[in-house]
Scaffold this motif. Structure first.
Motif, PDB file in Angstrom:
ATOM      1  N   LEU A   1       3.972   4.281   5.443  1.00 47.48           N
ATOM      2  CA  LEU A   1       4.884   3.962   6.400  1.00 47.48           C
ATOM      3  C   LEU A   1       4.892   4.909   7.468  1.00 47.48           C
ATOM      4  O   LEU A   1       5.408   4.309   8.777  1.00 47.48           O
ATOM      5  CB  LEU A   1       6.195   3.656   5.856  1.00 47.48           C
ATOM      6  N   PRO A   2       4.774   6.247   7.473  1.00 39.16           N
ATOM      7  CA  PRO A   2       5.058   7.219   8.438  1.00 39.16           C
ATOM      8  C   PRO A   2       4.100   6.670   9.868  1.00 39.16           C
ATOM      9  O   PRO A   2       4.354   6.909  10.933  1.00 39.16           O
ATOM     10  CB  PRO A   2       4.368   8.517   7.649  1.00 39.16           C
ATOM     11  N   ALA A   3       2.843   6.315   9.525  1.00 38.86           N
ATOM     12  CA  ALA A   3       1.946   5.813  10.501  1.00 38.86           C
ATOM     13  C   ALA A   3       2.492   4.660  11.488  1.00 38.86           C
ATOM     14  O   ALA A   3       1.932   4.096  12.319  1.00 38.86           O
ATOM     15  CB  ALA A   3       0.320   5.354  10.199  1.00 38.86           C
ATOM     16  N   TYR A   4       3.450   3.838  10.798  1.00 41.39           N
ATOM     17  CA  TYR A   4       4.146   2.713  11.324  1.00 41.39           C
ATOM     18  C   TYR A   4       5.537   3.051  12.010  1.00 41.39           C
ATOM     19  O   TYR A   4       6.399   1.912  11.832  1.00 41.39           O
ATOM     20  CB  TYR A   4       4.161   1.422  10.458  1.00 41.39           C
ATOM     21  N   GLY A   5       6.017   4.230  12.030  1.00 47.64           N
ATOM     22  CA  GLY A   5       7.219   4.621  12.754  1.00 47.64           C
ATOM     23  C   GLY A   5       8.223   4.912  11.527  1.00 47.64           C
ATOM     24  O   GLY A   5       9.328   5.294  11.709  1.00 47.64           O
ATOM     25  N   GLY A   6       7.711   4.959  10.315  1.00 49.71           N
ATOM     26  CA  GLY A   6       8.568   5.436   8.979  1.00 49.71           C
ATOM     27  C   GLY A   6       9.538   4.317   8.537  1.00 49.71           C
ATOM     28  O   GLY A   6      10.251   4.492   7.603  1.00 49.71           O
TER      29      GLY A   6
ATOM     30  N   LEU B   1       0.690  -1.113  -0.006  1.00 52.13           N
ATOM     31  CA  LEU B   1       0.067   0.005   0.140  1.00 52.13           C
ATOM     32  C   LEU B   1       0.769   1.051  -0.082  1.00 52.13           C
ATOM     33  O   LEU B   1       0.630   2.281  -0.357  1.00 52.13           O
ATOM     34  CB  LEU B   1      -0.857   0.048   1.342  1.00 52.13           C
ATOM     35  N   ASP B   2       1.758   1.251   0.645  1.00 56.04           N
ATOM     36  CA  ASP B   2       2.977   2.475   0.621  1.00 56.04           C
ATOM     37  C   ASP B   2       3.450   2.679  -0.681  1.00 56.04           C
ATOM     38  O   ASP B   2       3.715   3.755  -0.899  1.00 56.04           O
ATOM     39  CB  ASP B   2       4.011   2.339   1.766  1.00 56.04           C
ATOM     40  N   ARG B   3       3.609   1.710  -1.643  1.00 58.10           N
ATOM     41  CA  ARG B   3       4.237   1.733  -2.843  1.00 58.10           C
ATOM     42  C   ARG B   3       3.029   2.246  -3.770  1.00 58.10           C
ATOM     43  O   ARG B   3       3.455   2.558  -4.941  1.00 58.10           O
ATOM     44  CB  ARG B   3       4.850   0.451  -3.198  1.00 58.10           C
ATOM     45  N   ASP B   4       1.768   2.181  -3.535  1.00 58.72           N
ATOM     46  CA  ASP B   4       0.587   2.132  -4.563  1.00 58.72           C
ATOM     47  C   ASP B   4       0.808   4.017  -4.768  1.00 58.72           C
ATOM     48  O   ASP B   4       0.520   4.681  -3.917  1.00 58.72           O
ATOM     49  CB  ASP B   4      -0.467   2.026  -3.769  1.00 58.72           C
ATOM     50  N   PRO B   5       0.900   4.274  -6.048  1.00 59.39           N
ATOM     51  CA  PRO B   5       1.218   5.827  -6.366  1.00 59.39           C
ATOM     52  C   PRO B   5      -0.356   6.300  -6.105  1.00 59.39           C
ATOM     53  O   PRO B   5      -0.401   7.818  -5.890  1.00 59.39           O
ATOM     54  CB  PRO B   5       1.323   5.812  -7.481  1.00 59.39           C
TER      55      PRO B   5
END
Length: 260
Positions: free
Chosen positions: A138-143, A128-132
């Motif tokens: 990722l910031p919501a999981y500590g980056g 999901l983080d790679r989905d444009p």
């Protein structure tokens, strides 16, 4: 898949968990003693704040936590209510037959942590983080991707960064990846979240987590009854304390059994 919800007026987000009258019987998981107890007792009251479920392996703790998560709309493998991936369907059908009595106020956020499948959740977070077309996740999981952290570190990142106020959190044996100090860190975070209006239900074997002040401890007996107990009477506490007080007595018994 139908989600049955009834409404109540006071207490935590989920106030009661009970089995639908038309639920099957005689086959797994409905033949588990704890599930049979739900059917005959009228259900389990869930307190605001933090509730722990304890009991021996096979008592039904994880099955019940997973079913509550499914009935509440979470992905069976874990994650938030927005996660909809499937790696391998292993969940029971119990969640389709649980009825949750909800209060009038809704959680602002939520998460289902299933320790055994968090690797799959971590992979979905990366995807999901790679989905444009989606905002960075990722910031919501500590980056940092959970795959780039140890299992225990990723759990701590989750409860520290992803969990927030007024949330509903369902945790299945979070101590599985944690050191003793890690358990203490999670205990402190659970206390903080409880003070921020969260409702948290945890299946655990950890006597450290169970020490959380003001938590409700519900123990599942071998016969399936679910009863509130005090910290000193909880099974993980009694057994761990007994072992630490006299390990030689336990070892003598255990090793003589192995030799026999």
């Amino acid at each position: 898949m139908t989600r049955r919800r009834t409404r109540a007026t006071v207490g935590g987000f989920i106030q009661r968990v009970w089995l639908a009258p038309n639920a099957p019987s005689g086959r797994y998981p409905f033949n588990l003693p704890a599930v049979a107890w739900l059917a005959r007792s009228g259900g389990l009251t869930v307190a605001p704040g933090v509730t722990f479920l304890v009991g021996e392996n096979g008592a039904g703790k994880s099955t019940l936590i997973e079913a509550i998560a499914v009935a509440a709309g979470f992905n069976p493998e874990g994650g938030s209510q927005n996660f909809r991936f499937t790696t391998r369907a292993t969940e029971s059908s119990l969640g389709d037959h649980l009825v949750l009595t909800w209060s009038t106020h809704k959680p602002r956020t939520g998460f289902f942590l299933r320790a055994e499948s968090y690797y799959n959740v971590a992979s979905e977070i990366e995807r999901l983080d790679r989905d444009p077309g989606s905002p960075p996740l990722l910031p919501a999981y500590g980056g940092i991707s959970p795959h780039e952290r140890s299992h225990g570190e990723s759990f701590l990142d989750l409860v520290t960064h992803r969990f927030g106020p007024n949330g509903l959190y369902l945790l299945d044996e979070p101590e599985a990846a944690l050191s003793v100090r890690g358990c203490m860190a999670v205990l402190a975070r659970l206390a903080e979240l409880a003070g921020q209006g969260c409702q948290i239900v945890v299946a655990t074997h950890s006597p450290i987590l169970l020490a959380l002040p003001n938590a409700t401890i519900c123990e599942i007996a071998d016969t399936g009854e679910i009863e509130r107990v005090e910290y000193d009477q909880a099974l993980p506490v009694r057994v761990t304390r007994g072992f630490l007080d006299a390990p030689e007595r336990f070892l003598r018994h255990l090793l003589s059994e192995d030799e026999g």
